[in-house]
Write a protein that holds these residues in place. Structure first.
Motif, PDB file in Angstrom:
ATOM      1  N   UNK A   1       0.842  -1.193   0.000  1.00 56.39           N
ATOM      2  CA  UNK A   1       0.000   0.000   0.000  1.00 56.39           C
ATOM      3  C   UNK A   1       0.879   1.245   0.000  1.00 56.39           C
ATOM      4  N   UNK A   2       0.361   2.324  -0.571  1.00 55.53           N
ATOM      5  CA  UNK A   2       0.999   3.635  -0.476  1.00 55.53           C
ATOM      6  C   UNK A   2       0.142   4.498   0.439  1.00 55.53           C
ATOM      7  N   UNK A   3       0.780   5.083   1.450  1.00 53.67           N
ATOM      8  CA  UNK A   3       0.083   5.996   2.356  1.00 53.67           C
ATOM      9  C   UNK A   3       0.121   7.396   1.747  1.00 53.67           C
ATOM     10  N   UNK A   4      -1.015   8.087   1.763  1.00 54.39           N
ATOM     11  CA  UNK A   4      -1.094   9.433   1.195  1.00 54.39           C
ATOM     12  C   UNK A   4      -1.167  10.462   2.320  1.00 54.39           C
ATOM     13  N   UNK A   5      -0.010  10.971   2.777  1.00 51.70           N
ATOM     14  CA  UNK A   5      -0.034  11.986   3.835  1.00 51.70           C
ATOM     15  C   UNK A   5      -0.474  13.330   3.276  1.00 51.70           C
ATOM     16  N   UNK A   6      -0.953  14.218   4.133  1.00 47.64           N
ATOM     17  CA  UNK A   6      -1.408  15.525   3.638  1.00 47.64           C
ATOM     18  C   UNK A   6      -0.241  16.431   3.284  1.00 47.64           C
ATOM     19  N   UNK A   7      -0.498  17.335   2.376  1.00 49.84           N
ATOM     20  CA  UNK A   7       0.492  18.344   1.992  1.00 49.84           C
ATOM     21  C   UNK A   7       0.218  19.660   2.720  1.00 49.84           C
ATOM     22  N   UNK A   8      -1.044  19.875   3.091  1.00 50.21           N
ATOM     23  CA  UNK A   8      -1.432  21.127   3.749  1.00 50.21           C
ATOM     24  C   UNK A   8      -2.307  20.831   4.966  1.00 50.21           C
ATOM     25  N   UNK A   9      -2.292  21.793   5.887  1.00 51.04           N
ATOM     26  CA  UNK A   9      -3.255  21.792   6.979  1.00 51.04           C
ATOM     27  C   UNK A   9      -3.852  23.182   7.082  1.00 51.04           C
ATOM     28  N   UNK A  10      -5.175  23.247   7.058  1.00 56.25           N
ATOM     29  CA  UNK A  10      -5.895  24.513   7.176  1.00 56.25           C
ATOM     30  C   UNK A  10      -6.452  24.605   8.583  1.00 56.25           C
ATOM     31  N   UNK A  11      -6.068  25.644   9.324  1.00 62.84           N
ATOM     32  CA  UNK A  11      -6.514  25.839  10.699  1.00 62.84           C
ATOM     33  C   UNK A  11      -7.389  27.074  10.802  1.00 62.84           C
ATOM     34  N   UNK A  12      -8.370  26.992  11.687  1.00 63.86           N
ATOM     35  CA  UNK A  12      -9.204  28.161  11.951  1.00 63.86           C
ATOM     36  C   UNK A  12      -9.780  28.066  13.353  1.00 63.86           C
ATOM     37  N   UNK A  13      -9.911  29.208  13.998  1.00 65.00           N
ATOM     38  CA  UNK A  13     -10.634  29.308  15.268  1.00 65.00           C
ATOM     39  C   UNK A  13     -11.694  30.372  15.072  1.00 65.00           C
ATOM     40  N   UNK A  14     -12.931  29.942  15.085  1.00 64.09           N
ATOM     41  CA  UNK A  14     -14.025  30.847  14.742  1.00 64.09           C
ATOM     42  C   UNK A  14     -15.162  30.631  15.735  1.00 64.09           C
ATOM     43  N   UNK A  15     -15.509  31.738  16.413  1.00 63.54           N
ATOM     44  CA  UNK A  15     -16.582  31.698  17.408  1.00 63.54           C
ATOM     45  C   UNK A  15     -16.306  30.632  18.471  1.00 63.54           C
ATOM     46  N   UNK A  16     -15.045  30.586  18.881  1.00 62.61           N
ATOM     47  CA  UNK A  16     -14.658  29.684  19.953  1.00 62.61           C
ATOM     48  C   UNK A  16     -14.463  28.244  19.544  1.00 62.61           C
ATOM     49  N   UNK A  17     -14.611  27.943  18.272  1.00 61.25           N
ATOM     50  CA  UNK A  17     -14.492  26.566  17.792  1.00 61.25           C
ATOM     51  C   UNK A  17     -13.250  26.423  16.935  1.00 61.25           C
ATOM     52  N   UNK A  18     -12.322  25.555  17.382  1.00 58.31           N
ATOM     53  CA  UNK A  18     -11.087  25.306  16.632  1.00 58.31           C
ATOM     54  C   UNK A  18     -11.297  24.137  15.676  1.00 58.31           C
ATOM     55  N   UNK A  19     -10.814  24.320  14.450  1.00 58.36           N
ATOM     56  CA  UNK A  19     -10.938  23.259  13.443  1.00 58.36           C
ATOM     57  C   UNK A  19      -9.623  23.133  12.686  1.00 58.36           C
ATOM     58  N   UNK A  20      -9.295  21.912  12.312  1.00 56.56           N
ATOM     59  CA  UNK A  20      -8.138  21.677  11.450  1.00 56.56           C
ATOM     60  C   UNK A  20      -8.562  20.732  10.341  1.00 56.56           C
ATOM     61  N   UNK A  21      -8.176  21.090   9.123  1.00 54.22           N
ATOM     62  CA  UNK A  21      -8.559  20.314   7.947  1.00 54.22           C
ATOM     63  C   UNK A  21      -7.287  19.934   7.203  1.00 54.22           C
ATOM     64  N   UNK A  22      -7.053  18.636   7.047  1.00 55.47           N
ATOM     65  CA  UNK A  22      -5.879  18.164   6.313  1.00 55.47           C
ATOM     66  C   UNK A  22      -6.242  18.009   4.836  1.00 55.47           C
ATOM     67  N   UNK A  23      -5.336  18.438   3.967  1.00 61.59           N
ATOM     68  CA  UNK A  23      -5.590  18.415   2.520  1.00 61.59           C
ATOM     69  C   UNK A  23      -4.405  17.760   1.819  1.00 61.59           C
ATOM     70  N   UNK A  24      -4.710  16.908   0.843  1.00 62.35           N
ATOM     71  CA  UNK A  24      -3.660  16.180   0.143  1.00 62.35           C
ATOM     72  C   UNK A  24      -3.114  16.921  -1.070  1.00 62.35           C
ATOM     73  N   UNK A  25      -3.808  17.959  -1.526  1.00 68.09           N
ATOM     74  CA  UNK A  25      -3.362  18.680  -2.724  1.00 68.09           C
ATOM     75  C   UNK A  25      -3.878  20.116  -2.682  1.00 68.09           C
ATOM     76  N   UNK A  26      -3.383  20.931  -3.630  1.00 67.20           N
ATOM     77  CA  UNK A  26      -3.772  22.338  -3.674  1.00 67.20           C
ATOM     78  C   UNK A  26      -5.261  22.510  -3.906  1.00 67.20           C
ATOM     79  N   UNK A  27      -5.827  21.682  -4.788  1.00 66.37           N
ATOM     80  CA  UNK A  27      -7.256  21.825  -5.086  1.00 66.37           C
ATOM     81  C   UNK A  27      -8.100  21.549  -3.847  1.00 66.37           C
ATOM     82  N   UNK A  28      -7.695  20.550  -3.075  1.00 68.23           N
ATOM     83  CA  UNK A  28      -8.434  20.238  -1.847  1.00 68.23           C
ATOM     84  C   UNK A  28      -8.269  21.369  -0.826  1.00 68.23           C
ATOM     85  N   UNK A  29      -7.062  21.945  -0.767  1.00 66.29           N
ATOM     86  CA  UNK A  29      -6.833  23.088   0.129  1.00 66.29           C
ATOM     87  C   UNK A  29      -7.723  24.263  -0.242  1.00 66.29           C
TER      88      UNK A  29
END
Length: 659
Positions: free
Chosen positions: A542-570
């Motif tokens: 198997x090939x593991x697909x690690x993320x290339x980007x992580x998008x972070x935000x804290x909005x209205x007291x809620x922290x979120x992180x979104x991992x993205x594998x490519x620019x389009x997903x980011x």
């Protein structure tokens, strides 16, 4: 032969529904048209989920057409802002058009729905000979209720939307009749068994909803489950011996204080069987997820945590037996209905949920309620524990039958190998990690029970034209081969014989998400294809697909992180956050230069955790083997430079390049 020129004259832009008609397999299952009918049923079910419909009627006609009718609000017939055509027409003719994108508005018509991409009924229309839509809804100006009709032939408008008459007694709802086009399906008849299961599941998941199916020359079938999931699971287990009563409950978020959206959660019914049990049935926003996904994985993980906590509280933990999740949940009968605000699926057919946040949500949703239930039903809890311990003991005895080579034999294990504790070959995983720094993070992140690591220094040798007796001169190749416990072999070797000493059931290639990482993947694949082909034939790689980007935000007291594998997903993630009202200043993007930059918890969540990582299986059949041998001769052979250049000039544009 002269190479072909590639110019703007050969550039094609597919418009409207042309992409669907040209590549239907990208949007639906092409064995039969059941899925394009399901898109209509899902729309009706979303109306019921929103509390706007109480009945869904499906009719399979003798001519092969299918009618889906509900008593919901009716597809809007007004013209949306900025558009020149009615909403009903846009829904059937335009990809990515619909009323299910705004998930953040509390007053949204479809805050929780299976609709995600906005391509549902447009695909239905694209792959049908004819579609006739009858809508009973409120007139756009609000003066009353009208009956509207819209017709399509070969996905084009045959009869524009027109108001036929007033709707009597304020009648409302939608009726769609489709004639699937046989050109796009192996069979142009819907699968009655699959359709029956789908419709019954809608009735189960929406207690009180009346669902009917009418077949030619048969009495209509009616489903209406007032008991919901509990009654359905009891029906499924009618012929199965159980060791616990059914535990059913609904848990939804009251607010977003726990990091999840208000209303997210799940309704479930679970029970433990004495022996075998029915295949788990899982759903997301009423959509059946036939292949499970992160919601099912998270639910099972939460069940495992709850049972372990019960065992610790009652001093039931065995001294010399290590339980794993499968020991506890292997004989658990499950019907799960998850509610996710913005679900992400694998493919348009939505057979598998891939939302990473759903895993955490389900763990949190089931863990505490189940632990409380177990303490309130100690006899059931003890029965589950006894069954789990027995399963672990059987698994341990079976694993001991496999002779595991440690330091014995002519070759000792490489010093860089960080081995695992488990002796269960089928469960064990070996990660071939790019670089020592990444290996350090992976070592801290891994589950040492069944995950082993072998860091690779630099690029692996291109072994395509190296004889088997010479490949061990390269230290990295030597380390890999010795760690795996198998010898080089040819394409005609018996897999059972050459893989008898294999020490790991899964071999994971884990490299950086960049060009160098891709090159390392190709070199390792070259080694396996040339000298260890049985690994690919048996599906161990198997090939593991690690993320290339992580998008972070804290909005209205809620922290979120979104991992993205490519620019389009980011970019899509950022656009989604903007649409939710998140300010630009609250969004930050991190680009991972390599695996060594990732913290252990990040690496675990995105690359090592079996429930949330993204894998690409590398397999081949005997038929594909000859083609791959020829292609790798061209791409990796030192004597093929001229042919390789000619191929790049002629067909290089067809390759999916990472540059």
């Amino acid at each position: 032969m002269a190479s072909k020129n590639y110019s703007a004259d050969q550039f094609t832009v597919l418009k409207g529904l042309e992409p669907v008609r040209l590549r239907p397999g990208m949007y639906t299952r092409t064995t039969c048209p059941t899925h394009i009918v399901q898109e209509l049923i899902d729309n009706s079910a979303d109306e019921a989920l929103a509390g706007q419909a109480t009945q869904i009627d499906v009719t399979v006609c003798p001519d092969g057409s299918v009618i889906v009718e509900d008593n919901g609000r009716g597809i809007p017939v007004g013209i949306p802002p900025g558009e020149s055509r009615p909403a009903a027409e846009l829904a059937f003719t335009t990809l990515h058009a619909g009323g299910k994108f705004d998930k953040t508005d509390q007053a949204s018509a479809y805050r929780f729905s299976g609709g995600l991409h906005g391509v549902g009924v447009a695909v239905t229309n694209a792959l049908s000979k004819r579609v006739v839509v009858d809508i009973h809804t409120r007139d756009p100006e609000g003066s009353g209720y009208g009956h509207y009709r819209l017709g399509f032939a070969d996905s084009a408008i045959e009869a524009p939307l027109v108001r036929i008459e007033n709707s009597t007694s304020r009648k409302h709802g939608t009726r769609v009749q489709v004639w699937p086009d046989a050109r796009y399906f192996d069979s142009n008849r819907v699968n009655i068994r699959e359709l029956t299961h789908l419709l019954r599941s809608k009735a189960i998941l929406l207690p009180g909803l009346r669902v009917t199916l009418s077949l030619p020359e048969q009495e209509p079938i009616l489903w209406q489950y007032d008991a919901g999931l509990s009654g359905y699971l009891e029906e499924l287990l009618a012929d199965t011996e159980t060791i616990t009563p059914i535990f059913t409950q609904s848990v939804y978020q009251n607010d977003d204080s726990h990091g999840f959206a208000e209303g997210e959660g799940a309704n479930w019914a679970i029970c433990w069987a004495a022996q075998g049990c029915p295949k788990p049935e899982t759903y997301v926003n009423l959509i059946p997820t036939l292949d499970g996904g992160t919601h099912e994985s998270g639910f099972r993980a939460g069940v495992f945590e709850a049972v372990r906590s019960f065992m610790e509280h009652h001093s039931l933990m065995p001294a010399k037996v290590k339980l794993v999740q499968e020991d506890v949940t292997g004989k658990m009968a499950l019907v799960l209905s998850a509610r996710i605000l913005d679900p992400q699926f694998q493919g348009q057919t939505k057979d598998k949920l891939t939302s990473r946040e759903a895993y955490k949500l389900m763990v949190q949703t089931i863990r505490d309620p189940l632990e409380l239930w177990l303490n309130s039903h100690p006899e059931a809890g003890r029965a589950i524990v006894e069954q789990a311990i027995q399963s672990a003991q059987l698994r341990s005895r079976a694993a001991k039958k496999v002779e595991r080579k440690k330091g014995s034999g002519l070759a000792t294990l490489p010093g860089k190998l960080t081995d695992c504790e488990s002796t269960d070959i089928q469960r064990n995983e070996l990660f071939l990690v790019e670089g020592d720094s990444a290996g350090g993070s992976a070592k801290a992140a891994r589950d040492k029970e069944y995950q082993a690591l072998l860091p690779l220094r630099g690029k692996v040798l291109n072994t395509w034209e190296v004889d088997a007796d010479l490949i061990f001169k390269n230290q990295e190749v030597h380390n890999m081969a010795v760690a795996l416990g198998i010898e080089p072999h040819g394409v005609d070797a018996d897999p059972e014989q050459v893989l008898a000493g294999l020490r790991y059931g899964k071999i994971m290639i884990l490299s950086d998400a960049d060009v160098d990482g891709s090159h390392i993947q190709v070199l390792i694949l070259t080694l396996f294809l040339r000298h260890f082909p049985a690994l690919l034939r048996r599906g161990h790689v198997f090939v593991v697909k690690p993320p290339l980007y992580r998008v972070d935000t804290t909005w209205r007291g809620k922290a979120r992180k979104i991992y993205c594998e490519a620019e389009t997903e980011r970019d899509a993630a950022i656009e989604r956050l903007r649409a939710e009202g998140v300010k630009e200043s609250a969004i930050s993007v991190q680009r991972f230069k390599g695996l060594g930059e990732m913290n252990p918890d990040q690496l675990w969540e995105t690359a090592l955790c079996p429930d949330t990582r993204s894998l690409v299986p590398l397999t081949m059949t005997l038929t594909e083997q000859a083609f791959l041998q020829e292609r790798f001769n061209l791409l990796m052979g030192k004597q093929s430079a001229g042919e390789r250049r000619a191929w790049m000039e002629r067909d290089g544009w067809t390759a999916d390049l990472d540059v």
